[in-house]
Design a protein around this motif. Structure first.
Motif, short mmCIF file in Angstrom:
data_model
loop_
_atom_site.label_atom_id
_atom_site.label_comp_id
_atom_site.label_asym_id
_atom_site.label_seq_id
_atom_site.Cartn_x
_atom_site.Cartn_y
_atom_site.Cartn_z
N VAL A 17 -61.37 -3.67 9.30
CA VAL A 17 -62.32 -2.56 9.22
C VAL A 17 -62.46 -1.90 10.59
O VAL A 17 -62.44 -0.67 10.71
N ASN A 18 -62.57 -2.70 11.63
CA ASN A 18 -62.70 -2.15 12.98
C ASN A 18 -61.47 -1.34 13.36
O ASN A 18 -61.59 -0.27 13.97
N THR A 19 -60.30 -1.84 13.01
CA THR A 19 -59.07 -1.11 13.30
C THR A 19 -59.05 0.22 12.57
O THR A 19 -58.72 1.26 13.15
N LYS A 20 -59.43 0.21 11.31
CA LYS A 20 -59.43 1.45 10.53
C LYS A 20 -60.44 2.44 11.07
O LYS A 20 -60.18 3.65 11.11
N ILE A 21 -61.59 1.95 11.50
CA ILE A 21 -62.60 2.84 12.08
C ILE A 21 -62.07 3.46 13.38
O ILE A 21 -62.24 4.65 13.62
N ARG A 22 -61.40 2.67 14.21
CA ARG A 22 -60.84 3.18 15.45
C ARG A 22 -59.79 4.26 15.17
O ARG A 22 -59.79 5.33 15.79
N VAL A 23 -58.92 4.01 14.21
CA VAL A 23 -57.88 4.98 13.85
C VAL A 23 -58.53 6.26 13.32
O VAL A 23 -58.13 7.38 13.66
N LEU A 24 -59.55 6.11 12.50
CA LEU A 24 -60.25 7.27 11.95
C LEU A 24 -60.90 8.10 13.05
O LEU A 24 -60.82 9.34 13.04
N ARG A 25 -61.50 7.44 14.02
CA ARG A 25 -62.10 8.16 15.15
C ARG A 25 -61.04 8.94 15.93
O ARG A 25 -61.26 10.08 16.35
N GLN A 26 -59.88 8.34 16.13
CA GLN A 26 -58.80 9.02 16.84
C GLN A 26 -58.33 10.25 16.06
O GLN A 26 -58.09 11.31 16.63
N GLN A 27 -58.23 10.10 14.75
CA GLN A 27 -57.78 11.23 13.93
C GLN A 27 -58.81 12.35 13.94
O GLN A 27 -58.46 13.53 13.99
N ILE A 28 -60.08 12.00 13.89
CA ILE A 28 -61.14 13.02 13.92
C ILE A 28 -61.13 13.75 15.25
O ILE A 28 -61.25 14.98 15.30
N SER A 29 -60.96 13.04 16.34
CA SER A 29 -60.93 13.70 17.65
C SER A 29 -59.69 14.59 17.77
O SER A 29 -59.76 15.68 18.35
N SER A 30 -58.59 14.17 17.20
CA SER A 30 -57.38 15.00 17.19
C SER A 30 -57.62 16.27 16.39
O SER A 30 -57.24 17.37 16.82
N LEU A 31 -58.25 16.14 15.25
CA LEU A 31 -58.57 17.30 14.43
C LEU A 31 -59.52 18.24 15.17
O LEU A 31 -59.36 19.46 15.13
N ARG A 33 -59.78 18.66 18.41
CA ARG A 33 -59.01 19.37 19.44
C ARG A 33 -58.20 20.51 18.82
O ARG A 33 -58.11 21.61 19.36
N THR A 34 -57.61 20.25 17.66
CA THR A 34 -56.82 21.28 16.98
C THR A 34 -57.70 22.46 16.59
O THR A 34 -57.34 23.62 16.77
N LEU A 35 -58.87 22.16 16.05
CA LEU A 35 -59.79 23.24 15.64
C LEU A 35 -60.28 24.03 16.84
O LEU A 35 -60.44 25.24 16.76
N LYS A 36 -60.49 23.35 17.96
CA LYS A 36 -60.91 24.06 19.17
C LYS A 36 -59.82 25.01 19.66
O LYS A 36 -60.11 26.07 20.19
N SER A 37 -58.56 24.63 19.46
CA SER A 37 -57.48 25.52 19.89
C SER A 37 -57.39 26.76 18.99
O SER A 37 -56.90 27.80 19.41
N PHE A 38 -57.88 26.67 17.75
CA PHE A 38 -57.89 27.82 16.85
C PHE A 38 -59.02 28.79 17.15
O PHE A 38 -58.96 29.96 16.77
#
Length: 90
Positions: A17-31, A33-38
Motif C-alpha cells: 500500500v505504501n509503495t502504491k501511494i508513493r507511485v500515485l503521488r509521483q504520478q500526480i506531481s507529474s500530471l 507539472r504537465t498541466l502547468k506547462s499547458f
C-alpha cells in the motif's frame, strides 16, 4: 519471538500500500507539472472565451426553399401532435 503468518501478511500489505501511494503521488506531481506547462498556451483561449459577446448577433440561416418547406412541415406536424390526446398519439 516468532512472527506469525498473519503479521507477515499485514507487513506485506502495508509495504504494498505504501509503495502504491508513493507511485500515485509521483504520478500526480507529474500530471501537475504537465498541466502547468499547458497554462501559458491556454491563457489566451480562456480570455477569449470570457470576453463579453455582442447581444443579438446571430448567424443568419441560409436555407434553400426545399429546406425551409421541410422545416415548415415539421412545425405543422409538431403542432398537430401537440394537440392530440395520448390515446390518439398511440
Amino acid at each position: 519471538m516468532a512472527i506469525s503468518a498473519e503479521e507477515k501478511n499485514n507487513r506485506w500489505y502495508c509495504k504494498t500500500v505504501n509503495t502504491k501511494i508513493r507511485v500515485l503521488r509521483q504520478q500526480i506531481s507529474s500530471l501537475e507539472r504537465t498541466l502547468k506547462s499547458f497554462r501559458p498556451m491556454l491563457a489566451p483561449l480562456a480570455a477569449a472565451s470570457l470576453a463579453p459577446k455582442a447581444e443579438g448577433t446571430r448567424r443568419a440561416m441560409t436555407l434553400s426553399p426545399k429546406a425551409r418547406a421541410s422545416l415548415r412541415l415539421q412545425g405543422r406536424y409538431m403542432g398537430y401532435m401537440r394537440q392530440l390526446k395520448p390515446r390518439q398519439k398511440a
